[in-house]
Design a protein around this motif. Structure first.
Motif, PDB file in Angstrom:
ATOM      1  N   GLY A 186       0.816  -1.198   0.000  1.00  0.00           N
ATOM      2  CA  GLY A 186       0.000   0.000   0.000  1.00  0.00           C
ATOM      3  C   GLY A 186       0.851   1.249   0.000  1.00  0.00           C
ATOM      4  N   ASP A 187       0.294   2.337   0.480  1.00  0.00           N
ATOM      5  CA  ASP A 187       1.033   3.598   0.553  1.00  0.00           C
ATOM      6  C   ASP A 187       2.284   3.436   1.406  1.00  0.00           C
ATOM      7  OD1 ASP A 187      -0.811   5.000  -1.003  1.00  0.00           O
ATOM      8  OD2 ASP A 187      -2.096   5.387   0.730  1.00  0.00           O
ATOM      9  N   ALA A 188       3.341   4.103   1.004  1.00  0.00           N
ATOM     10  CA  ALA A 188       4.626   4.084   1.713  1.00  0.00           C
ATOM     11  C   ALA A 188       5.217   2.681   1.794  1.00  0.00           C
ATOM     12  CB  ALA A 188       4.476   4.679   3.115  1.00  0.00           C
ATOM     13  N   GLY A 189       4.792   1.812   0.893  1.00  0.00           N
ATOM     14  CA  GLY A 189       5.361   0.468   0.854  1.00  0.00           C
ATOM     15  C   GLY A 189       4.892  -0.468   1.943  1.00  0.00           C
ATOM     16  N   THR A 190       3.816  -0.110   2.652  1.00  0.00           N
ATOM     17  CA  THR A 190       3.289  -0.966   3.718  1.00  0.00           C
ATOM     18  C   THR A 190       2.749  -2.262   3.128  1.00  0.00           C
ATOM     19  OG1 THR A 190       2.638   0.995   4.961  1.00  0.00           O
ATOM     20  CG2 THR A 190       1.657  -1.097   5.632  1.00  0.00           C
ATOM     21  N   VAL A 191       3.120  -3.392   3.730  1.00  0.00           N
ATOM     22  CA  VAL A 191       2.626  -4.691   3.257  1.00  0.00           C
ATOM     23  C   VAL A 191       1.199  -4.884   3.748  1.00  0.00           C
ATOM     24  CG1 VAL A 191       2.963  -7.178   3.265  1.00  0.00           C
ATOM     25  CG2 VAL A 191       4.948  -5.662   3.277  1.00  0.00           C
ATOM     26  N   LEU A 192       0.262  -5.026   2.801  1.00  0.00           N
ATOM     27  CA  LEU A 192      -1.151  -5.210   3.131  1.00  0.00           C
ATOM     28  C   LEU A 192      -1.527  -6.680   3.224  1.00  0.00           C
ATOM     29  CD1 LEU A 192      -2.702  -2.572   0.682  1.00  0.00           C
ATOM     30  CD2 LEU A 192      -2.250  -2.282   3.130  1.00  0.00           C
ATOM     31  N   TYR A 193      -0.969  -7.468   2.322  1.00  0.00           N
ATOM     32  CA  TYR A 193      -1.367  -8.880   2.251  1.00  0.00           C
ATOM     33  C   TYR A 193      -0.252  -9.683   1.596  1.00  0.00           C
ATOM     34  CZ  TYR A 193      -4.124 -13.062   1.206  1.00  0.00           C
ATOM     35  OH  TYR A 193      -4.600 -14.362   1.135  1.00  0.00           O
ATOM     36  N   VAL A 194      -0.056 -10.904   2.127  1.00  0.00           N
ATOM     37  CA  VAL A 194       0.910 -11.843   1.540  1.00  0.00           C
ATOM     38  C   VAL A 194       0.142 -13.110   1.176  1.00  0.00           C
ATOM     39  CG1 VAL A 194       2.957 -13.257   1.951  1.00  0.00           C
ATOM     40  CG2 VAL A 194       2.833 -10.943   2.900  1.00  0.00           C
ATOM     41  N   GLY A 195       0.340 -13.581  -0.052  1.00  0.00           N
ATOM     42  CA  GLY A 195      -0.335 -14.801  -0.488  1.00  0.00           C
ATOM     43  C   GLY A 195       0.604 -15.697  -1.265  1.00  0.00           C
ATOM     44  N   LEU A 212       6.956 -14.879   5.735  1.00  0.00           N
ATOM     45  CA  LEU A 212       6.733 -13.462   5.484  1.00  0.00           C
ATOM     46  C   LEU A 212       5.586 -12.914   6.331  1.00  0.00           C
ATOM     47  CD1 LEU A 212       7.191 -13.375   1.603  1.00  0.00           C
ATOM     48  CD2 LEU A 212       8.717 -12.391   3.320  1.00  0.00           C
ATOM     49  N   ILE A 213       4.541 -13.706   6.511  1.00  0.00           N
ATOM     50  CA  ILE A 213       3.423 -13.270   7.356  1.00  0.00           C
ATOM     51  C   ILE A 213       3.908 -13.044   8.784  1.00  0.00           C
ATOM     52  CG2 ILE A 213       1.242 -14.010   8.408  1.00  0.00           C
ATOM     53  CD1 ILE A 213       0.574 -15.408   5.772  1.00  0.00           C
ATOM     54  N   LYS A 214       4.747 -13.949   9.257  1.00  0.00           N
ATOM     55  CA  LYS A 214       5.285 -13.798  10.616  1.00  0.00           C
ATOM     56  C   LYS A 214       6.128 -12.537  10.735  1.00  0.00           C
ATOM     57  CE  LYS A 214       8.212 -16.128  14.026  1.00  0.00           C
ATOM     58  NZ  LYS A 214       9.039 -17.327  14.327  1.00  0.00           N
ATOM     59  N   THR A 215       6.922 -12.235   9.691  1.00  0.00           N
ATOM     60  CA  THR A 215       7.815 -11.078   9.730  1.00  0.00           C
ATOM     61  C   THR A 215       7.059  -9.768   9.515  1.00  0.00           C
ATOM     62  OG1 THR A 215       9.623 -12.436   8.875  1.00  0.00           O
ATOM     63  CG2 THR A 215       9.880 -10.042   8.722  1.00  0.00           C
ATOM     64  N   GLU A 216       6.194  -9.736   8.492  1.00  0.00           N
ATOM     65  CA  GLU A 216       5.536  -8.494   8.083  1.00  0.00           C
ATOM     66  C   GLU A 216       4.249  -8.206   8.856  1.00  0.00           C
ATOM     67  OE1 GLU A 216       7.013  -6.584   6.066  1.00  0.00           O
ATOM     68  OE2 GLU A 216       8.366  -7.801   4.847  1.00  0.00           O
ATOM     69  N   ARG A 217       3.547  -9.263   9.319  1.00  0.00           N
ATOM     70  CA  ARG A 217       2.273  -9.141  10.032  1.00  0.00           C
ATOM     71  C   ARG A 217       1.279  -8.259   9.272  1.00  0.00           C
ATOM     72  NH1 ARG A 217       2.930 -11.564  14.712  1.00  0.00           N
ATOM     73  NH2 ARG A 217       0.996 -10.756  15.615  1.00  0.00           N
ATOM     74  N   PRO A 218       0.923  -8.647   8.038  1.00  0.00           N
ATOM     75  CA  PRO A 218       0.028  -7.817   7.221  1.00  0.00           C
ATOM     76  C   PRO A 218      -1.395  -7.785   7.803  1.00  0.00           C
ATOM     77  CG  PRO A 218       1.182  -9.499   5.911  1.00  0.00           C
ATOM     78  CD  PRO A 218       1.332  -9.872   7.338  1.00  0.00           C
ATOM     79  N   PRO A 219      -2.098  -6.668   7.675  1.00  0.00           N
ATOM     80  CA  PRO A 219      -3.427  -6.531   8.284  1.00  0.00           C
ATOM     81  C   PRO A 219      -4.499  -7.417   7.666  1.00  0.00           C
ATOM     82  CG  PRO A 219      -2.895  -4.609   6.938  1.00  0.00           C
ATOM     83  CD  PRO A 219      -1.651  -5.417   7.041  1.00  0.00           C
ATOM     84  N   TYR A 220      -4.343  -7.844   6.421  1.00  0.00           N
ATOM     85  CA  TYR A 220      -5.376  -8.652   5.770  1.00  0.00           C
ATOM     86  C   TYR A 220      -5.101 -10.150   5.852  1.00  0.00           C
ATOM     87  CZ  TYR A 220      -7.795  -4.596   3.871  1.00  0.00           C
ATOM     88  OH  TYR A 220      -8.523  -3.437   3.742  1.00  0.00           O
ATOM     89  N   ASN A 221      -4.024 -10.552   6.490  1.00  0.00           N
ATOM     90  CA  ASN A 221      -3.738 -11.973   6.698  1.00  0.00           C
ATOM     91  C   ASN A 221      -4.206 -12.422   8.073  1.00  0.00           C
ATOM     92  OD1 ASN A 221      -1.191 -11.265   4.683  1.00  0.00           O
ATOM     93  ND2 ASN A 221      -1.923 -13.372   4.463  1.00  0.00           N
ATOM     94  N   LYS A 246      -6.557  -0.403  -2.203  1.00  0.00           N
ATOM     95  CA  LYS A 246      -5.421   0.159  -1.456  1.00  0.00           C
ATOM     96  C   LYS A 246      -4.068  -0.233  -2.052  1.00  0.00           C
ATOM     97  CE  LYS A 246      -7.915   0.012   2.960  1.00  0.00           C
ATOM     98  NZ  LYS A 246      -7.941  -0.583   4.328  1.00  0.00           N
ATOM     99  N   VAL A 247      -4.054  -1.177  -2.994  1.00  0.00           N
ATOM    100  CA  VAL A 247      -2.795  -1.695  -3.544  1.00  0.00           C
ATOM    101  C   VAL A 247      -2.119  -0.646  -4.424  1.00  0.00           C
ATOM    102  CG1 VAL A 247      -1.780  -3.431  -5.075  1.00  0.00           C
ATOM    103  CG2 VAL A 247      -3.533  -4.097  -3.420  1.00  0.00           C
ATOM    104  N   ARG A 248      -0.837  -0.419  -4.158  1.00  0.00           N
ATOM    105  CA  ARG A 248      -0.040   0.497  -4.971  1.00  0.00           C
ATOM    106  C   ARG A 248       1.087  -0.228  -5.702  1.00  0.00           C
ATOM    107  NH1 ARG A 248      -3.978   2.494  -4.103  1.00  0.00           N
ATOM    108  NH2 ARG A 248      -4.487   4.444  -3.052  1.00  0.00           N
ATOM    109  N   ASP A 249       1.398  -1.434  -5.277  1.00  0.00           N
ATOM    110  CA  ASP A 249       2.444  -2.211  -5.949  1.00  0.00           C
ATOM    111  C   ASP A 249       2.295  -3.672  -5.528  1.00  0.00           C
ATOM    112  OD1 ASP A 249       4.612  -2.852  -7.491  1.00  0.00           O
ATOM    113  OD2 ASP A 249       6.110  -2.240  -6.005  1.00  0.00           O
ATOM    114  N   ILE A 250       2.787  -4.585  -6.350  1.00  0.00           N
ATOM    115  CA  ILE A 250       2.790  -6.010  -6.023  1.00  0.00           C
ATOM    116  C   ILE A 250       4.180  -6.553  -6.324  1.00  0.00           C
ATOM    117  CG2 ILE A 250       1.844  -8.298  -6.531  1.00  0.00           C
ATOM    118  CD1 ILE A 250      -0.764  -6.987  -7.304  1.00  0.00           C
TER     119      ILE A 250
END
Length: 348
Positions: free
Chosen positions: A24-33, A83-92, A61-65
């Motif tokens: 998302g904005d500022a490179g925030t990880v939203l979701y990992v799949g 990656l989910i453990k490291t990034e803790r994305p809000p949609y996972n 909200k996606v700005r890059d993949i």
């Protein structure tokens, strides 16, 4: 950041397995799949219809993949959970990072103690891990009633001049003041270890033999003590018994939060789904045929997944994304998971 231009990105995307990270904005990880076919899976997010409101909100909200290609879908699943453990994305589905699981600790001492333990290991022997602190305390309570093993710290033990309350209520044999000799105490510890190893039937047989021997020697008070231990052990077995043949299995069930899942159909409710609903996942943990304990989680279903999809995401995170989790011989789930074979391969 500018809106994500999906068309040129999808045109050059590979069909190999791998992991994708939605930013998302500022490179925030939203979701990992993860995907068996990255092109097909990521393209599905940008189709004209058939998406849930929650998924459309994510895509908006996606700005890059970013994608990482892997050699197999199993490798993709393992990388996804890392990656989910490291990034803790809000949609996972993200579980609390249980870095330290509770154990029962048998100390190294002429008169060992049994105690709750969490954290770095010291000398002695450890039994577990247990699913929760409550399960450890329940087990310690049973062990004290059955075997009278001391729970006190060594400093307390060394400075006693008379028995404490634990002895008065028949939960400790008071080795601190010499009311039990070392040989007898070691025998109680041996039986307690057998119980923790799941050999309660062997412990029961030994109690019976000791009771009969005491009665034949006309030591009726001692025989009565063994009789009481046998009765208590049988009650424990009735409460914890699952299957006499033994076995290790984790059992998971899922249910939706009906108050939070507005507009959930009966079929969705039975599957554990519902748009944006918080769900309840209950786990039961059986070791050596004995119910060790249970635990409940309340993860949010941010992408309106079905019960099977939610359980798959939860179990993947539970076993693969939270450290050195003990993996049993069998895992039973209440909802059918389309990718159960993939998870089984990753756990084997």
């Amino acid at each position: 950041m500018a809106a994500f231009d999906a068309e040129p990105f999808l045109a050059g995307l590979t069909t190999r397995p791998g992991v994708y990270r939605m930013l998302g904005d500022a490179g925030t990880v939203l979701y990992v799949g993860k995907a068996r076919n990255l092109k097909a899976r990521v393209t599905a997010y940008f189709r004209a219809s058939g998406l849930t409101a929650k998924t459309m909100a994510l895509v908006a909200k996606v700005r890059d993949i970013q994608v990482t290609v892997t050699s197999s879908e199993t490798e993709a699943l393992l990388l996804e959970q890392s990656l989910i453990k490291t990034e803790r994305p809000p949609y996972n589905v993200v579980l609390r990072d249980d870095k330290s699981y509770p154990y029962i600790h048998l100390t190294e001492h002429p008169y060992p103690r049994l105690a709750f333990h969490r954290g770095a290991r010291k000398e002695g022997r450890y039994f577990g891990p247990f699913p929760s602190a409550a399960a450890v305390r329940d087990s310690l309570n049973i062990l004290q009633k059955l075997f009278g093993i001391r729970p006190c710290e060594d400093g307390f033990f060394k400075n006693r001049s008379r028995p404490c309350l634990q002895h008065q209520i028949d939960r400790c044999t008071a080795p601190c003041v010499g009311l039990v000799d070392r040989e007898r105490y070691a025998e109680d510890v041996r039986l307690a270890v057998m119980f923790l190893e799941g050999k309660s039937q062997d412990v029961l047989a030994e109690f019976k033999a000791k009771m009969e021997a005491a009665a034949e020697s006309l030591e009726f008070e001692r025989a009565a003590r063994y009789r009481d231990q046998i009765a208590h052990l049988r009650r424990v077995q009735e409460n914890q018994y699952v299957h006499g043949a033994g076995g290790d299995v984790d059992i998971f069930g899922i249910a939706p939060d009906y108050e939070g899942a507005q507009g959930v159909s009966s079929s969705e409710a039975s599957a554990g789904g519902g748009a944006g609903a918080q769900v309840c996942i209950q786990g039961l943990f059986v070791r050596d045929g004995r119910l060790l304990g249970h635990r409940t989680w309340f993860p949010k279903n941010e992408l309106a997944m079905s019960g099977g999809e939610m359980l798959f995401a939860f179990l993947s995170q539970y076993y693969l994304g939270t450290g050195n989790r003990e993996i049993p011989k069998s895992v039973i789930a209440s909802a059918s998971m389309a990718e159960s074979d993939l998870l089984a391969n990753a756990l084997s």
